[in-house]
Design a protein around this motif. Structure first.
Motif, PDB file in Angstrom:
ATOM      1  N   GLN A 111      49.945  -4.374  33.309  1.00 41.32           N
ATOM      2  CA  GLN A 111      50.870  -4.492  31.886  1.00 41.32           C
ATOM      3  C   GLN A 111      50.141  -5.604  31.289  1.00 41.32           C
ATOM      4  O   GLN A 111      50.034  -6.605  31.720  1.00 41.32           O
ATOM      5  N   CYS A 112      49.983  -5.067  29.954  1.00 38.61           N
ATOM      6  CA  CYS A 112      49.356  -5.984  28.976  1.00 38.61           C
ATOM      7  C   CYS A 112      50.385  -6.433  27.942  1.00 38.61           C
ATOM      8  O   CYS A 112      51.373  -5.742  27.652  1.00 38.61           O
ATOM      9  N   ILE A 113      50.446  -7.892  27.594  1.00 43.81           N
ATOM     10  CA  ILE A 113      51.575  -8.450  26.920  1.00 43.81           C
ATOM     11  C   ILE A 113      50.968  -8.544  25.504  1.00 43.81           C
ATOM     12  O   ILE A 113      49.806  -9.322  25.446  1.00 43.81           O
ATOM     13  N   PHE A 114      51.618  -8.112  24.545  1.00 43.71           N
ATOM     14  CA  PHE A 114      50.824  -8.477  22.975  1.00 43.71           C
ATOM     15  C   PHE A 114      51.899  -9.464  22.286  1.00 43.71           C
ATOM     16  O   PHE A 114      52.963  -8.858  21.747  1.00 43.71           O
ATOM     17  N   ASN A 115      51.611 -10.580  22.241  1.00 47.75           N
ATOM     18  CA  ASN A 115      52.642 -11.625  21.501  1.00 47.75           C
ATOM     19  C   ASN A 115      51.935 -12.424  20.597  1.00 47.75           C
ATOM     20  O   ASN A 115      52.389 -13.200  19.857  1.00 47.75           O
ATOM     21  N   TYR A 116      50.247 -12.137  20.481  1.00 51.47           N
ATOM     22  CA  TYR A 116      49.448 -13.213  19.795  1.00 51.47           C
ATOM     23  C   TYR A 116      48.385 -12.442  19.383  1.00 51.47           C
ATOM     24  O   TYR A 116      47.665 -11.884  20.199  1.00 51.47           O
ATOM     25  N   LEU A 117      47.698 -12.717  18.135  1.00 50.42           N
ATOM     26  CA  LEU A 117      46.688 -12.008  17.690  1.00 50.42           C
ATOM     27  C   LEU A 117      45.839 -13.249  17.182  1.00 50.42           C
ATOM     28  O   LEU A 117      46.354 -13.686  15.909  1.00 50.42           O
ATOM     29  N   GLU A 118      44.712 -13.679  17.386  1.00 52.43           N
ATOM     30  CA  GLU A 118      44.205 -14.827  16.903  1.00 52.43           C
ATOM     31  C   GLU A 118      43.368 -14.351  15.572  1.00 52.43           C
ATOM     32  O   GLU A 118      42.901 -13.164  15.484  1.00 52.43           O
ATOM     33  N   ASN A 119      43.784 -15.244  14.452  1.00 55.07           N
ATOM     34  CA  ASN A 119      43.181 -14.719  12.991  1.00 55.07           C
ATOM     35  C   ASN A 119      43.764 -13.538  12.659  1.00 55.07           C
ATOM     36  O   ASN A 119      43.033 -12.788  11.805  1.00 55.07           O
ATOM     37  N   GLY A 120      45.066 -13.186  12.970  1.00 54.96           N
ATOM     38  CA  GLY A 120      45.696 -11.943  12.667  1.00 54.96           C
ATOM     39  C   GLY A 120      47.090 -11.900  12.600  1.00 54.96           C
ATOM     40  O   GLY A 120      47.738 -13.045  12.807  1.00 54.96           O
ATOM     41  N   HIS A 121      47.523 -10.948  12.348  1.00 58.64           N
ATOM     42  CA  HIS A 121      49.208 -10.806  12.212  1.00 58.64           C
ATOM     43  C   HIS A 121      49.934 -10.460  13.709  1.00 58.64           C
ATOM     44  O   HIS A 121      49.456  -9.444  14.302  1.00 58.64           O
ATOM     45  N   ASN A 122      50.615 -11.522  13.984  1.00 54.30           N
ATOM     46  CA  ASN A 122      51.408 -11.258  15.092  1.00 54.30           C
ATOM     47  C   ASN A 122      52.515 -10.443  15.246  1.00 54.30           C
ATOM     48  O   ASN A 122      53.041 -10.381  14.270  1.00 54.30           O
ATOM     49  N   PRO A 123      52.846  -9.630  16.189  1.00 57.49           N
ATOM     50  CA  PRO A 123      54.163  -8.818  16.265  1.00 57.49           C
ATOM     51  C   PRO A 123      55.330  -9.861  16.218  1.00 57.49           C
ATOM     52  O   PRO A 123      55.567 -10.942  16.290  1.00 57.49           O
ATOM     53  N   HIS A 124      56.366  -8.937  15.735  1.00 62.15           N
ATOM     54  CA  HIS A 124      57.719  -9.707  15.421  1.00 62.15           C
ATOM     55  C   HIS A 124      58.086 -10.188  16.650  1.00 62.15           C
ATOM     56  O   HIS A 124      59.107 -11.091  16.884  1.00 62.15           O
ATOM     57  N   ARG A 125      57.784  -9.561  17.833  1.00 65.58           N
ATOM     58  CA  ARG A 125      58.428  -9.867  19.148  1.00 65.58           C
ATOM     59  C   ARG A 125      57.576  -9.429  20.306  1.00 65.58           C
ATOM     60  O   ARG A 125      56.659  -8.454  19.951  1.00 65.58           O
ATOM     61  N   GLU A 126      57.510 -10.251  21.449  1.00 69.14           N
ATOM     62  CA  GLU A 126      56.530  -9.697  22.581  1.00 69.14           C
ATOM     63  C   GLU A 126      56.850  -8.142  22.810  1.00 69.14           C
ATOM     64  O   GLU A 126      57.929  -7.563  22.962  1.00 69.14           O
ATOM     65  N   GLU A 127      55.585  -7.682  22.974  1.00 74.46           N
ATOM     66  CA  GLU A 127      55.804  -6.274  23.125  1.00 74.46           C
ATOM     67  C   GLU A 127      54.801  -5.989  24.537  1.00 74.46           C
ATOM     68  O   GLU A 127      53.540  -6.772  24.687  1.00 74.46           O
ATOM     69  N   LYS A 128      55.089  -5.075  25.545  1.00 76.08           N
ATOM     70  CA  LYS A 128      54.572  -4.751  26.704  1.00 76.08           C
ATOM     71  C   LYS A 128      53.982  -3.435  26.690  1.00 76.08           C
ATOM     72  O   LYS A 128      54.566  -2.465  26.164  1.00 76.08           O
ATOM     73  N   TYR A 129      52.591  -3.299  27.318  1.00 74.93           N
ATOM     74  CA  TYR A 129      51.930  -1.914  27.196  1.00 74.93           C
ATOM     75  C   TYR A 129      51.491  -1.616  28.686  1.00 74.93           C
ATOM     76  O   TYR A 129      51.169  -2.417  29.223  1.00 74.93           O
ATOM     77  N   LEU A 130      51.729  -0.484  28.946  1.00 74.31           N
ATOM     78  CA  LEU A 130      51.022  -0.064  30.282  1.00 74.31           C
ATOM     79  C   LEU A 130      49.658   0.340  30.148  1.00 74.31           C
ATOM     80  O   LEU A 130      49.229   0.666  29.045  1.00 74.31           O
ATOM     81  N   GLN A 131      48.933   0.403  31.128  1.00 78.54           N
ATOM     82  CA  GLN A 131      47.438   0.498  31.339  1.00 78.54           C
ATOM     83  C   GLN A 131      47.140   2.164  30.759  1.00 78.54           C
ATOM     84  O   GLN A 131      47.848   3.180  30.998  1.00 78.54           O
ATOM     85  N   GLY A 132      46.309   2.034  29.623  1.00 74.11           N
ATOM     86  CA  GLY A 132      46.066   3.228  28.926  1.00 74.11           C
ATOM     87  C   GLY A 132      46.561   3.500  27.528  1.00 74.11           C
ATOM     88  O   GLY A 132      46.136   4.313  26.868  1.00 74.11           O
ATOM     89  N   GLU A 133      47.601   2.458  27.326  1.00 68.14           N
ATOM     90  CA  GLU A 133      48.219   2.648  26.213  1.00 68.14           C
ATOM     91  C   GLU A 133      47.470   1.805  25.135  1.00 68.14           C
ATOM     92  O   GLU A 133      47.003   0.813  25.459  1.00 68.14           O
ATOM     93  N   THR A 134      47.539   2.234  23.731  1.00 73.51           N
ATOM     94  CA  THR A 134      46.902   1.685  22.584  1.00 73.51           C
ATOM     95  C   THR A 134      47.709   1.204  21.734  1.00 73.51           C
ATOM     96  O   THR A 134      49.128   1.670  21.264  1.00 73.51           O
ATOM     97  N   VAL A 135      47.311  -0.141  20.827  1.00 72.88           N
ATOM     98  CA  VAL A 135      48.240  -0.619  19.993  1.00 72.88           C
ATOM     99  C   VAL A 135      47.357  -0.985  18.755  1.00 72.88           C
ATOM    100  O   VAL A 135      46.312  -1.270  18.943  1.00 72.88           O
ATOM    101  N   ARG A 136      47.920  -0.630  17.435  1.00 72.79           N
ATOM    102  CA  ARG A 136      46.933  -0.873  16.281  1.00 72.79           C
ATOM    103  C   ARG A 136      47.289  -2.471  15.817  1.00 72.79           C
ATOM    104  O   ARG A 136      48.670  -2.912  15.849  1.00 72.79           O
TER     105      ARG A 136
END
Length: 537
Positions: A84-109
């Motif tokens: 389970q990967c958590i996307f809540n911060y992008l260094e030198n980029g635009h962060n998501p509005h809230r914490e997002e969780k993704y399962l193994q194999g899923e992709t986020v732009r």
């Protein structure tokens, strides 16, 4: 020993009762069973066990724990614990509005700040067993600056100041300038070492409009200092009196206008007693000047000349006092003969006509003239080596037997088959390697009729209601004329055309010109419409 007996008995039990193959003790990657007593295994179909996953891993249901079930195909789920990967911060980029969780194999732009990019210039991250790939980190990428571009006589068409790696941008040249390959715009690319090339806009000239001139070049644009040669059409020259000239592509365009102007002939020096008309100061190419002698003098030479791009031709006549001389019999023509040469003396202006022997082609005037005791230039008969090929086919017709090769002047005869009528000449002739036009064989019952004419004698019906068969010969007389005219019906057309329009006076041409640097073929004989005179170099 007791465990082995239990396993064997369980296996026999499941097989005997048709419940499928039992499940062996499970090995859960990144997780564990709550009850791991091995005496429970092998497990029977539909038997369930509670399990949990390690930190950062969850069951496919994403709950904190779940069931592992024995099925006929084995344990389900096959992969009990997924990253389970958590996307809540992008260094030198635009962060998501809230914490997002993704399962193994899923992709986020993701979106990096301008000038930054994910590893390998990607714009998506994928949740893998080991975490995000690539990591959620945007790094500074290579950029190119507009200030690094030096462009003369051109400009960049985009407003951006910096350009990321591999970005293409267009530049345009100012009017009158083109790229190295002759276009009005070009592309450059931002590369690791900087811009792919420095833009180049070079001075150019478009293909000029030629006035009464031609040029061999097919180019549509020309570089600075390019020279373009042109030549004037026949009868035209430059302001300086030349037939060829050149222009140069300069900073301000072409050095001159590629134009030629119609040549003119000025009034020539004439015999005192020679009158010329029309009276003009200058004459254009093609104009004819006619002459007459005054005070009863006799004209010797051509009575008209014509203006050519090389001047007046033929020579101007003179006016002679007294009698003019007669001529002795005309000279013999090599490989030819004169028609009706039977006199001992020929008067001034009398004409003799010549023909060439078979297989010989005449160059020059076929007529010579006695001019004050001297004959004008004799033509020459040159052997024509070209032969004609196969005789053209005639539909519904036949060729009278003949033997090739067919030389200049040779003729062959056609005939039409029964029930067909010939339209056109029966013979065709080989002329300078080409056959003359063959006739046609038209079905006799398909021949067209000719309409009647009000000029024909009345026969009791309106003229437009009367039709005449092919080959009908009709005569008629025009009002105020005593002589009859004749016309024959040829497949629906009268030949010659039936009319009583005032016949135009037969137009004649002045004697043909003596072309500079050509064989001497001067003559004072005029030519009727359609006549030929062939000069040779």
């Amino acid at each position: 020993m007791l465990l082995l007996i239990n396993v064997l008995l369980a296996s026999w039990f499941y097989t005997a009762h048709g419940q499928g193959k039992p499940c062996d003790y499970p090995v859960i990657k990144h997780g564990w069973l709550y009850y791991s007593y091995r005496g429970y295994f092998p497990a029977h179909v539909n038997q369930q066990f509670v399990y949990s996953c390690d930190r950062y891993f969850v069951p496919p249901s994403q709950r904190s724990w779940d069931h592992l079930t024995c099925t006929a195909q084995g344990w389900s789920p096959e992969e009990p614990c997924l990253r389970q990967c958590i996307f809540n911060y992008l260094e030198n980029g635009h962060n998501p509005h809230r914490e997002e969780k993704y399962l193994q194999g899923e992709t986020v732009r993701v979106r990096c700040y301008e000038g930054y990019s994910l590893q390998n210039d990607q714009n998506t991250m994928t949740c893998t067993e080991s975490g995000w790939s690539p990591p959620p980190r945007c790094t500074l990428v290579k950029t190119c600056s507009k200030s690094e571009i030096r462009i003369e006589n051109g400009f960049l068409s985009e407003s951006a100041f910096t350009y990321p790696l591999n970005k293409q941008t267009e530049y345009k040249c100012k009017p009158g300038y083109v790229t190295a390959d002759g276009k009005t715009s070009g592309l450059i690319t931002c590369l690791q070492d900087g811009w792919s090339a420095q833009p180049v806009c070079i001075k150019s000239c478009d293909r000029p409009v030629f006035e009464k001139a031609r040029v061999k070049s097919d180019d549509t644009w020309f570089r600075l200092n390019d020279r373009l040669d042109y030549e004037c059409l026949d009868g035209y020259e430059t302001r300086e009196g030349r037939t060829t000239d050149s222009i140069v592509c300069g900073q301000d365009g072409w050095s001159n206008k590629a134009a030629c102007y119609e040549r003119e002939c000025s009034i020539p020096q004439m015999d005192t007693y020679l009158n010329a008309y029309p009276r003009k100061d200058t004459f254009k190419v093609g104009d004819v000047l006619k002459f007459s002698c005054s005070q009863g003098r006799i004209m010797v030479g051509a009575d008209s000349v014509q203006c050519y791009h090389f001047g007046w031709s033929p020579k101007l006549p003179t006016c002679k006092v007294g009698k003019v001389k007669a001529c002795a019999p005309p000279p013999q023509l090599l490989n030819g003969k004169g028609k009706e040469i039977h006199k001992e003396e020929y008067a001034h202006n009398e004409v003799v006509e010549y023909v060439c022997n078979p297989r010989f082609l005449m160059k020059g005037s076929h007529k010579i003239q006695c001019v004050d005791g001297r004959w004008t230039a004799l033509p020459v008969c040159i052997e024509e080596e070209r032969t004609c090929g196969n005789i053209p086919d005639l539909d519904h017709g036949d060729i009278k037997p003949s033997v090739p090769p067919y030389h200049h002047g040779d003729s062959v005869e056609f005939s039409c088959r029964e029930a067909f009528t010939m339209i056109g000449p029966r013979f065709i002739t080989c002329i300078s390697g080409e056959w003359t036009q063959p006739p046609q064989c038209i079905a006799t019952d398909e021949l067209k009729k000719c309409k009647g004419s009000t000029l024909f004698p009345p026969v009791g019906k309106p003229a437009h209601m009367i039709e005449y068969d092919h080959n009908t010969n009709k005569s008629y007389r025009c009002r105020g004329k005593s002589e009859h005219k004749h016309s024959i019906c040829i497949n629906g057309e009268w030949d010659p055309k039936v009319d009583c329009k005032e016949e135009a006076q037969i137009q004649t041409c002045p004697p043909p010109p003596q072309i500079p640097n050509a064989q001497d073929m001067t003559t004072t004989v005029k030519y009727q419409d359609g006549g030929k005179n062939i000069n040779s170099m």
